[in-house]
Design a protein around this motif. Structure first.
Motif, PDB file in Angstrom:
ATOM      1  N   ILE A   1      13.309  36.406  21.260  1.00 35.84           N
ATOM      2  CA  ILE A   1      13.750  35.703  22.470  1.00 35.84           C
ATOM      3  C   ILE A   1      13.647  36.616  23.688  1.00 35.84           C
ATOM      4  CG2 ILE A   1      15.759  34.697  23.620  1.00 35.84           C
ATOM      5  CD1 ILE A   1      16.581  33.516  20.959  1.00 35.84           C
ATOM      6  N   ALA A   2      14.040  37.881  23.524  1.00 37.69           N
ATOM      7  CA  ALA A   2      13.937  38.842  24.624  1.00 37.69           C
ATOM      8  C   ALA A   2      12.487  39.000  25.079  1.00 37.69           C
ATOM      9  CB  ALA A   2      14.515  40.188  24.192  1.00 37.69           C
ATOM     10  N   GLN A   3      11.555  39.061  24.127  1.00 42.24           N
ATOM     11  CA  GLN A   3      10.144  39.204  24.479  1.00 42.24           C
ATOM     12  C   GLN A   3       9.615  37.954  25.169  1.00 42.24           C
ATOM     13  OE1 GLN A   3       8.396  40.202  20.687  1.00 42.24           O
ATOM     14  NE2 GLN A   3       8.955  42.372  20.837  1.00 42.24           N
ATOM     15  N   GLN A   4      10.047  36.792  24.714  1.00 44.63           N
ATOM     16  CA  GLN A   4       9.604  35.553  25.350  1.00 44.63           C
ATOM     17  C   GLN A   4      10.135  35.438  26.776  1.00 44.63           C
ATOM     18  OE1 GLN A   4      10.384  32.106  22.962  1.00 44.63           O
ATOM     19  NE2 GLN A   4       9.231  32.886  21.206  1.00 44.63           N
ATOM     20  N   MET A   5      11.374  35.886  26.984  1.00 42.94           N
ATOM     21  CA  MET A   5      11.920  35.855  28.340  1.00 42.94           C
ATOM     22  C   MET A   5      11.154  36.801  29.256  1.00 42.94           C
ATOM     23  SD  MET A   5      16.049  35.479  27.845  1.00 42.94           S
ATOM     24  CE  MET A   5      16.309  35.313  29.616  1.00 42.94           C
ATOM     25  N   LEU A   6      10.760  37.949  28.728  1.00 45.32           N
ATOM     26  CA  LEU A   6       9.954  38.876  29.516  1.00 45.32           C
ATOM     27  C   LEU A   6       8.594  38.268  29.838  1.00 45.32           C
ATOM     28  CD1 LEU A   6      10.602  42.450  28.083  1.00 45.32           C
ATOM     29  CD2 LEU A   6      10.983  41.649  30.418  1.00 45.32           C
ATOM     30  N   GLY A   7       8.107  37.397  28.935  1.00 44.51           N
ATOM     31  CA  GLY A   7       6.842  36.720  29.184  1.00 44.51           C
ATOM     32  C   GLY A   7       6.940  35.741  30.330  1.00 44.51           C
TER      33      GLY A   7
ATOM     34  N   GLU B   1      11.390  39.895  36.465  1.00 44.99           N
ATOM     35  CA  GLU B   1      12.349  40.040  37.561  1.00 44.99           C
ATOM     36  C   GLU B   1      13.765  39.802  37.041  1.00 44.99           C
ATOM     37  OE1 GLU B   1      12.060  40.877  40.704  1.00 44.99           O
ATOM     38  OE2 GLU B   1       9.894  41.153  40.641  1.00 44.99           O
ATOM     39  N   PRO B   2      14.684  40.765  37.217  1.00 47.85           N
ATOM     40  CA  PRO B   2      16.051  40.602  36.690  1.00 47.85           C
ATOM     41  C   PRO B   2      16.743  39.337  37.190  1.00 47.85           C
ATOM     42  CG  PRO B   2      15.691  42.872  37.335  1.00 47.85           C
ATOM     43  CD  PRO B   2      14.484  42.099  37.799  1.00 47.85           C
ATOM     44  N   TRP B   3      16.553  38.983  38.469  1.00 49.77           N
ATOM     45  CA  TRP B   3      17.268  37.816  39.004  1.00 49.77           C
ATOM     46  C   TRP B   3      16.780  36.523  38.355  1.00 49.77           C
ATOM     47  CZ3 TRP B   3      15.119  33.648  41.527  1.00 49.77           C
ATOM     48  CH2 TRP B   3      13.805  33.798  41.987  1.00 49.77           C
ATOM     49  N   VAL B   4      15.496  36.470  38.005  1.00 46.48           N
ATOM     50  CA  VAL B   4      14.962  35.287  37.321  1.00 46.48           C
ATOM     51  C   VAL B   4      15.539  35.195  35.915  1.00 46.48           C
ATOM     52  CG1 VAL B   4      12.882  34.143  36.457  1.00 46.48           C
ATOM     53  CG2 VAL B   4      12.839  35.318  38.677  1.00 46.48           C
ATOM     54  N   LEU B   5      15.612  36.329  35.230  1.00 46.69           N
ATOM     55  CA  LEU B   5      16.161  36.349  33.874  1.00 46.69           C
ATOM     56  C   LEU B   5      17.644  35.967  33.882  1.00 46.69           C
ATOM     57  CD1 LEU B   5      14.494  39.627  32.517  1.00 46.69           C
ATOM     58  CD2 LEU B   5      13.805  37.261  32.101  1.00 46.69           C
ATOM     59  N   ILE B   6      18.385  36.449  34.882  1.00 47.98           N
ATOM     60  CA  ILE B   6      19.805  36.097  34.982  1.00 47.98           C
ATOM     61  C   ILE B   6      19.963  34.597  35.212  1.00 47.98           C
ATOM     62  CG2 ILE B   6      21.880  36.351  36.407  1.00 47.98           C
ATOM     63  CD1 ILE B   6      21.046  39.270  36.873  1.00 47.98           C
ATOM     64  N   LEU B   7      19.141  34.052  36.091  1.00 49.27           N
ATOM     65  CA  LEU B   7      19.202  32.614  36.374  1.00 49.27           C
ATOM     66  C   LEU B   7      18.882  31.800  35.131  1.00 49.27           C
ATOM     67  CD1 LEU B   7      19.702  30.726  38.794  1.00 49.27           C
ATOM     68  CD2 LEU B   7      17.230  30.699  39.167  1.00 49.27           C
ATOM     69  N   LEU B   8      17.840  32.190  34.413  1.00 53.19           N
ATOM     70  CA  LEU B   8      17.449  31.488  33.191  1.00 53.19           C
ATOM     71  C   LEU B   8      18.540  31.585  32.137  1.00 53.19           C
ATOM     72  CD1 LEU B   8      15.249  30.002  31.591  1.00 53.19           C
ATOM     73  CD2 LEU B   8      14.315  32.236  30.952  1.00 53.19           C
TER      74      LEU B   8
ATOM     75  N   LEU C   1      22.074  38.308  23.245  1.00 47.49           N
ATOM     76  CA  LEU C   1      22.370  38.838  24.580  1.00 47.49           C
ATOM     77  C   LEU C   1      22.320  40.360  24.615  1.00 47.49           C
ATOM     78  CD1 LEU C   1      25.261  36.487  25.782  1.00 47.49           C
ATOM     79  CD2 LEU C   1      22.805  36.262  26.110  1.00 47.49           C
ATOM     80  N   ASN C   2      22.681  40.999  23.509  1.00 44.09           N
ATOM     81  CA  ASN C   2      22.623  42.460  23.464  1.00 44.09           C
ATOM     82  C   ASN C   2      21.187  42.965  23.600  1.00 44.09           C
ATOM     83  OD1 ASN C   2      25.372  43.048  23.278  1.00 44.09           O
ATOM     84  ND2 ASN C   2      25.395  42.767  21.063  1.00 44.09           N
ATOM     85  N   GLU C   3      20.215  42.172  23.122  1.00 39.90           N
ATOM     86  CA  GLU C   3      18.809  42.536  23.285  1.00 39.90           C
ATOM     87  C   GLU C   3      18.348  42.292  24.720  1.00 39.90           C
ATOM     88  OE1 GLU C   3      16.418  43.819  21.389  1.00 39.90           O
ATOM     89  OE2 GLU C   3      17.653  44.127  19.609  1.00 39.90           O
ATOM     90  N   ILE C   4      18.861  41.233  25.314  1.00 38.47           N
ATOM     91  CA  ILE C   4      18.428  40.854  26.663  1.00 38.47           C
ATOM     92  C   ILE C   4      19.097  41.691  27.737  1.00 38.47           C
ATOM     93  CG2 ILE C   4      18.427  38.936  28.335  1.00 38.47           C
ATOM     94  CD1 ILE C   4      18.273  37.037  25.948  1.00 38.47           C
ATOM     95  N   PHE C   5      20.322  42.128  27.472  1.00 36.68           N
ATOM     96  CA  PHE C   5      21.144  42.796  28.488  1.00 36.68           C
ATOM     97  C   PHE C   5      20.427  43.942  29.218  1.00 36.68           C
ATOM     98  CE2 PHE C   5      24.031  46.353  29.413  1.00 36.68           C
ATOM     99  CZ  PHE C   5      24.763  45.786  30.455  1.00 36.68           C
ATOM    100  N   PRO C   6      19.716  44.860  28.512  1.00 35.83           N
ATOM    101  CA  PRO C   6      19.072  45.964  29.246  1.00 35.83           C
ATOM    102  C   PRO C   6      18.035  45.503  30.261  1.00 35.83           C
ATOM    103  CG  PRO C   6      19.172  46.425  26.876  1.00 35.83           C
ATOM    104  CD  PRO C   6      19.555  44.996  27.056  1.00 35.83           C
ATOM    105  N   LEU C   7      17.529  44.274  30.120  1.00 32.48           N
ATOM    106  CA  LEU C   7      16.512  43.776  31.044  1.00 32.48           C
ATOM    107  C   LEU C   7      17.104  43.273  32.357  1.00 32.48           C
ATOM    108  CD1 LEU C   7      14.561  41.564  28.454  1.00 32.48           C
ATOM    109  CD2 LEU C   7      14.195  43.991  28.970  1.00 32.48           C
TER     110      LEU C   7
END
Length: 426
Positions: free
Chosen positions: A300-306, A310-317, A342-348
């Protein structure tokens, strides 16, 4: 993983409780994928999920809230809020919001707050001429203040799952809670002027000092909890036990409204509520185990990076996903389920873990008041004897206000991090 999600939703649709739906979905996954040998590890995973000393805070804080409520604290808080508001148009609606804010330091849970405040304020507002759906919706909106103010059960669980300081989380939730309280007050007062809401009865001058004295012990409880933890006098678990002793002392010696029957009932309700919470946490731990097997968090973290880096886009999503999740799951269960992801996504995201915790909890709480599934809506609808669809329409502007506060929490770090920085721990 699709099979797991479909089976979970299927079990929920046919009326199986969340905790058992989580367990049965995990079992279904193992059977279909021919991995029954992993069943031997499930009891260990369940026990490990609740084998945390800090989780003892949950039954103690639940018990303290039950005792304070049994001591007729809700009515004392409502009367004190009425004294503060005075004779302003729409004052009883403002009392509802203020009482929710004050009761937040006692309950720690949105459902408990909706029930306690709703049982007093919804009938009172209806008698005073307010529309039943507005009274119910306002009570539901105010109920999400509880999980932001210490002792918040959701913030405690987030702290346990992530290793974040519970004292920092308690302090971080206070300013967003006040911001939401002020925003709701502005809304109800503006609405009162537009719709010519009634004036409340004033509190006699000779009653004001006794009212303040009776409400003060309840208002001091969160101060004692956070101050004691932050100063190093006691740990979060010890603070929870002290809260129980404090509640007993207030109810027996000061208010003198507690008796043996009420105390036994409070203990019984705390035990049953704790059993339900721990069962959810234990069953959700099994789901976390399956997520790990499938390596879902990293995917999921990799797909979100895809989608965007941008951190603000990831936070919004992430906020959108959490809001949707909050529609269907009880917040404590949702926390245990999503934290591995979320622990995987948090550093992004590039934000502080304390700020992140308040954002996650507020997201899930807004889900509890969002149509058509929000649990708090069902509670206030039942208390107000008002059709759910009418309450759902009435609460939409208040959900909009809550989303504005959520955006501030997500994108303005100082809103959550100022108080923890002003009161550093020992």
């Amino acid at each position: 993983m699709t099979l797991y999600l479909l089976s979970f939703l299927g079990f929920m649709v046919i009326g199986i409780p969340v905790a058992f739906s989580l367990g049965l979905s995990s079992l279904t996954y193992l059977i279909v994928n021919d991995q029954l040998h992993l069943l031997i590890g499930f009891p260990q995973k369940m026990i490990a999920g609740i084998d945390n000393f800090v989780l003892l805070t949950i039954p103690f804080f639940i018990l303290a809230g039950n005792l304070m409520n049994s001591a007729d604290l809700t009515r004392q808080i409502v009367r004190f809020a009425q004294m503060l508001v005075g004779r302003v148009r729409g004052g009883l609606a403002a009392v509802n919001v203020l009482a929710s804010m004050m009761f937040s330091g006692v309950s720690g849970a949105a459902t408990a707050e909706a029930s306690a405040i709703g049982s007093v304020m919804i009938p009172a507002m209806q008698r005073d001429g307010y529309k039943p759906e507005y009274a119910a919706a306002l009570t539901a909106a105010g109920s999400i203040l509880g999980p932001l103010v210490p002792p918040s059960l959701a913030l405690i669980l987030y702290g346990v799952l992530t290793g974040t300081s519970i004292a920092d989380l308690f302090l971080a939730g206070i300013v967003p809670a006040f911001a939401l309280c002020v925003a709701l007050l502005i809304y109800v007062l503006v609405k009162a002027r537009r719709e010519n809401h009634p004036l409340p009865a004033s509190v006699a001058k000779e009653e004001r000092l006794p009212l303040a004295a009776k409400a003060l012990p309840a208002l001091l409880l969160p101060v004692i909890i956070v101050g004691g933890i932050r100063s190093g006098v006691f740990t979060p678990t010890e603070a929870a036990a002290i809260a129980v002793v404090y509640a007993l002392a207030v109810g027996l010696l000061l208010y003198r409204t507690l008796n043996a029957s009420k105390i036994v009932t409070s203990f019984y309700e705390a035990a049953t509520m704790t059993a339900g919470v721990m069962l959810i946490v234990a069953m959700a731990s099994m789901t976390s185990f399956i997520l790990g097997i499938e390596n879902i968090p990293r995917e999921i973290a990799q797909q979100m990076l895809g989608i965007s880096s941008e951190p603000w886009v990831l936070i919004l999503l992430l906020n959108v996903v959490l809001l949707i999740l909050g529609l269907f799951l009880e917040p404590l269960a949702a926390l245990v389920l999503v934290m591995p992801i979320l622990n995987e996504i948090f550093p992004l995201l590039g934000i502080d873990r304390v700020q992140f915790g308040v954002m996650v909890v507020l997201n899930l709480m807004i889900g509890m008041i969002t149509p058509p599934v929000g649990l708090c809506l069902f509670i206030v609808s039942a208390i107000g004897k008002t059709p759910l669809e009418r309450v759902a329409v009435a609460i939409l502007p208040m959900i909009g206000i809550s989303l504005i506060v959520l955006a501030l929490v997500a994108f303005v770090p100082s809103l959550t991090l100022t108080l923890p920085s002003l009161f550093p721990g020992q």
